[in-house]
Design a protein around this motif. Structure first.
Motif, PDB file in Angstrom:
ATOM      1  N   TYR A 129     -19.098 -16.562 -12.617  1.00  0.00           N
ATOM      2  CA  TYR A 129     -19.678 -17.875 -12.881  1.00  0.00           C
ATOM      3  C   TYR A 129     -21.174 -17.703 -13.081  1.00  0.00           C
ATOM      4  CZ  TYR A 129     -15.776 -21.012 -11.596  1.00  0.00           C
ATOM      5  OH  TYR A 129     -14.600 -21.708 -11.564  1.00  0.00           O
ATOM      6  N   HIS A 130     -21.766 -18.601 -13.871  1.00  0.00           N
ATOM      7  CA  HIS A 130     -23.220 -18.655 -13.961  1.00  0.00           C
ATOM      8  C   HIS A 130     -23.835 -18.835 -12.575  1.00  0.00           C
ATOM      9  CE1 HIS A 130     -24.421 -18.797 -18.141  1.00  0.00           C
ATOM     10  NE2 HIS A 130     -23.560 -19.735 -18.437  1.00  0.00           N
ATOM     11  N   ASP A 131     -24.845 -18.059 -12.260  1.00  0.00           N
ATOM     12  CA  ASP A 131     -25.733 -18.430 -11.166  1.00  0.00           C
ATOM     13  C   ASP A 131     -26.621 -19.578 -11.654  1.00  0.00           C
ATOM     14  OD1 ASP A 131     -25.250 -16.995  -8.816  1.00  0.00           O
ATOM     15  OD2 ASP A 131     -26.337 -15.236  -9.511  1.00  0.00           O
ATOM     16  N   LYS A 132     -27.217 -20.275 -10.709  1.00  0.00           N
ATOM     17  CA  LYS A 132     -28.120 -21.379 -11.023  1.00  0.00           C
ATOM     18  C   LYS A 132     -29.571 -20.885 -10.941  1.00  0.00           C
ATOM     19  CE  LYS A 132     -29.146 -26.075  -9.378  1.00  0.00           C
ATOM     20  NZ  LYS A 132     -28.786 -27.096  -8.347  1.00  0.00           N
ATOM     21  N   PRO A 133     -30.414 -21.237 -11.878  1.00  0.00           N
ATOM     22  CA  PRO A 133     -30.115 -21.910 -13.143  1.00  0.00           C
ATOM     23  C   PRO A 133     -29.498 -20.939 -14.135  1.00  0.00           C
ATOM     24  CG  PRO A 133     -32.428 -21.344 -13.059  1.00  0.00           C
ATOM     25  CD  PRO A 133     -31.847 -20.941 -11.720  1.00  0.00           C
ATOM     26  N   LYS A 134     -28.994 -21.448 -15.234  1.00  0.00           N
ATOM     27  CA  LYS A 134     -28.281 -20.620 -16.202  1.00  0.00           C
ATOM     28  C   LYS A 134     -29.270 -19.840 -17.058  1.00  0.00           C
ATOM     29  CE  LYS A 134     -24.377 -23.825 -16.344  1.00  0.00           C
ATOM     30  NZ  LYS A 134     -23.514 -24.702 -17.178  1.00  0.00           N
ATOM     31  N   HIS A 146     -24.191 -11.938  -6.147  1.00  0.00           N
ATOM     32  CA  HIS A 146     -25.043 -12.770  -6.999  1.00  0.00           C
ATOM     33  C   HIS A 146     -26.085 -11.912  -7.717  1.00  0.00           C
ATOM     34  CE1 HIS A 146     -23.575 -16.724  -5.675  1.00  0.00           C
ATOM     35  NE2 HIS A 146     -23.428 -16.166  -4.486  1.00  0.00           N
ATOM     36  N   GLU A 148     -26.851 -24.334  -2.923  1.00  0.00           N
ATOM     37  CA  GLU A 148     -28.181 -23.879  -3.311  1.00  0.00           C
ATOM     38  C   GLU A 148     -28.460 -22.509  -2.688  1.00  0.00           C
ATOM     39  OE1 GLU A 148     -30.126 -25.160  -5.382  1.00  0.00           O
ATOM     40  OE2 GLU A 148     -29.640 -27.284  -5.555  1.00  0.00           O
ATOM     41  N   HIS A 197     -27.589 -21.009  -5.645  1.00  0.00           N
ATOM     42  CA  HIS A 197     -26.813 -20.311  -6.669  1.00  0.00           C
ATOM     43  C   HIS A 197     -25.864 -21.178  -7.478  1.00  0.00           C
ATOM     44  CE1 HIS A 197     -28.244 -16.453  -5.286  1.00  0.00           C
ATOM     45  NE2 HIS A 197     -27.868 -16.721  -4.055  1.00  0.00           N
ATOM     46  N   CYS A 198     -25.326 -22.242  -6.899  1.00  0.00           N
ATOM     47  CA  CYS A 198     -24.214 -22.963  -7.536  1.00  0.00           C
ATOM     48  C   CYS A 198     -24.720 -24.105  -8.405  1.00  0.00           C
ATOM     49  CB  CYS A 198     -23.258 -23.494  -6.472  1.00  0.00           C
ATOM     50  SG  CYS A 198     -21.868 -24.411  -7.182  1.00  0.00           S
ATOM     51  N   ASN A 199     -24.235 -24.153  -9.644  1.00  0.00           N
ATOM     52  CA  ASN A 199     -24.658 -25.190 -10.578  1.00  0.00           C
ATOM     53  C   ASN A 199     -24.062 -26.557 -10.285  1.00  0.00           C
ATOM     54  OD1 ASN A 199     -26.346 -23.924 -12.893  1.00  0.00           O
ATOM     55  ND2 ASN A 199     -24.708 -22.448 -12.555  1.00  0.00           N
TER      56      ASN A 199
END
Length: 547
Positions: free
Chosen positions: A64-69, A115, A400, A402-404
């Motif tokens: 999955y994308h880490d946040k931010p992308k 991550h 937070e 990491h998660c969008n």
């Protein structure tokens, strides 16, 4: 004027599915598991140019994308029942250090998540994991997710029988199996034969629950559990399944659901729990029996009268002279260096490490004469056993930073809350289960905690947005499983400690006959709880409709 007849729903055809559901179109255009072979081409075009459809396909390999992308990913490693021999644990720590800034987290599905992984490093990461015998196939995406179980299977003297080999067989059959990588949505199995059902069979899509009938080892089956924004407690299928038929029954249930196109039209209604809502456990059994071509053996799962264990502390194994040690991991976070150090420790006496549903771990095979040394070494590594049990019971989602999907702090916020409560109440709150999520997806299972928290936003007196949480009460697993209710809405983050402290103090002062926190909450009305928390309870839908 006569009322218009009810609108008929369109029949569920592939044409309708592909019209309504973009993920189904994506899967038909290109099988997601094949995306790993395309990594060199994706890397060559550069992260910014990778089509969003291919980023979605990467989920089938646990990404999955880490946040931010901005180019980094989370990677979920699949670990059946959370069991890791030292060599695999060391390899994960090394991969984390080499590619992921040394950051690791333990998940409620007994996985490990990494991550900060960059697209251009993914081929090397997968090569290192392959060499260690670790897979990520189906870590995310519309697949069979990590199969959970009891972390002390094969060790606990009270288990009905040992099903560790069966879990491994089921994982070998389903993980990466093309026949089960195009499901309507994610699909969760749990398999265990522990006496206290520590693996939460109540909230999985399909649960095989170990039982012994007429001297035969086998499983009762529950179906349709799940959380997210529409939580459900699983229902008893009413059958007994011999252990050697486990894969067959799991396949049949999964295929009956997967092949019904009604559950592919909308992603919102694509989980197995919605099929069970529609046709009931009885209807599921009829369809499964029709697919198998035989009638299954009747069996009613007996209730239990104990709470699920977190397996923390020192416990004798059924193997003479050995013990296992359940170790609290605060909010489920560890470093790569810590994993390597624990791997070296466990390898020194031939044990292994097992991740628990509560984001802790168990060290197994400890010779009794070395328990003190092992406990001391674990503390040196950063995992003290002498920790208030509330830390072992408290679960926070990835959230937070990491998660969008997360709209607020999670692990860090939970840590501050538990720190505060421990300072006020000490060991009196050791058994409390606090679950905090950053969004409705409920990865930290806030629906079934003694107290659950879901991140949201509120407004201050001047109308400015501020971080807030909904507070859920009366959730439980075990003898009386129940889905919690969000009784307090949009509680400002800086008011969380005072509200929770009031609820706990009210329980300690007003409980009867040593009743548990959840029993106390169930006895009180929302208004009475509101007095303790000094908050106004939210009105239920029934109350709103009656107004």
């Amino acid at each position: 004027m006569a009322a218009a007849p009810p609108r008929q729903k369109e029949p569920a055809t592939w044409e309708l599915v592909l019209k309504r559901n973009p993920v189904e179109r994506l899967k038909q255009a290109k099988a997601p598991l094949g995306i790993r072979d395309e990594l060199p081409a994706l890397i060559a075009m550069g992260y910014e140019s990778v089509p969003e459809e291919d980023v979605v396909r990467l989920q089938w390999w646990g990404l999955y994308h880490d946040k931010p992308k901005v180019g980094t990913f989370m990677l979920r490693l699949k670990i059946p029942s959370g069991i890791l021999p030292p060599a695999k644990l060391r390899a994960i720590g090394e991969v984390s250090n080499r590619y992921g800034r040394g950051h690791t987290e333990l998940s409620t599905r007994q996985c490990i998540q990494l991550h900060w992984l960059r697209l251009e490093e993914l081929p090397n990461i997968f090569a290192d994991l392959d060499a260690a015998g670790i897979t990520t196939a189906g870590g995310c995406g519309d697949t069979v997710r990590n199969i959970t179980g009891c972390p002390v299977a094969g060790l606990d003297a009270h288990e009905l029988f040992d099903c560790t080999e069966l879990v491994a067989e089921v994982a070998n059959f389903f993980y990466g199996n093309p026949d089960f990588t195009n499901l309507p949505r994610k699909h969760k199995y749990t398999i265990a034969s522990c006496a206290d059902r520590c693996n939460a069979p109540e909230i999985n899509c399909v649960s095989l629950i170990g039982v012994v009938k007429d001297g035969r080892e086998g499983f009762a089956v529950k179906v349709g559990g799940g959380l997210s924004s529409v939580p459900r407690i699983a229902r008893d299928l009413g059958v007994f399944v011999p252990a050697d038929e486990a894969i067959e029954i799991l396949s049949a249930i999964t295929n009956v659901w997967s092949e019904d196109l009604r559950y592919r039209v909308s992603r919102v209604k694509a989980r197995l729990k919605f099929m069970v809502d529609d046709i009931g456990a009885e209807g599921m059994r009829e369809r499964v029996e029709a697919r198998l071509g035989r009638t299954l053996e009747d069996f009613e799962l007996p209730p239990i009268d104990v709470q699920p264990s977190n397996h923390v502390g020192v416990h004798a194994q059924k193997q003479v002279g050995l013990s296992y040690i359940g170790v609290p991991v605060r909010v489920g976070l560890a470093s790569g260096d810590q994993l390597i150090a624990v791997a070296d420790l466990v390898g020194s006496f031939g044990g292994d490490l097992r991740i628990t549903r509560q984001q802790n771990f168990v060290v197994t095979g400890v010779p009794n004469e070395h328990i003190g040394e092992v406990v001391a070494r674990l503390e040196e590594i950063g995992f003290p056993l002498a920790t208030n049990n509330v830390w072992a019971n408290s679960i926070g989602c990835t959230g937070e930073p990491h998660c969008n999907f997360s709209v607020g702090e999670t692990k860090q916020r939970l840590g501050r809350l538990v720190d505060h409560l421990e300072g006020v109440f000490g060991e009196r709150i050791a058994d409390l289960r606090l679950h905090l999520d950053g969004c409705p997806h409920a990865c930290a299972q806030h629906w079934v905690g003694d107290l659950g928290f879901q991140g949201t936003t509120g407004k201050d007196a001047d109308g400015r947005r501020l971080p807030a949480y909904d507070i859920f009460v009366r959730g439980s697993l075990g003898p009386d499983p129940a889905i919690a209710r969000p009784v307090f809405r949009r509680v400002a983050s800086d008011g969380l400690e005072a509200a929770v402290e009031g609820l706990i103090q009210g329980w300690l002062d007003g409980r009867r006959n040593e009743e548990s926190f959840t029993e106390f909450q169930c006895r009180l009305s929302d208004q009475e709880l509101g007095v303790l928390a000094q908050l106004e309870p939210a009105r239920s839908r029934r109350e709103v409709g009656a107004a």
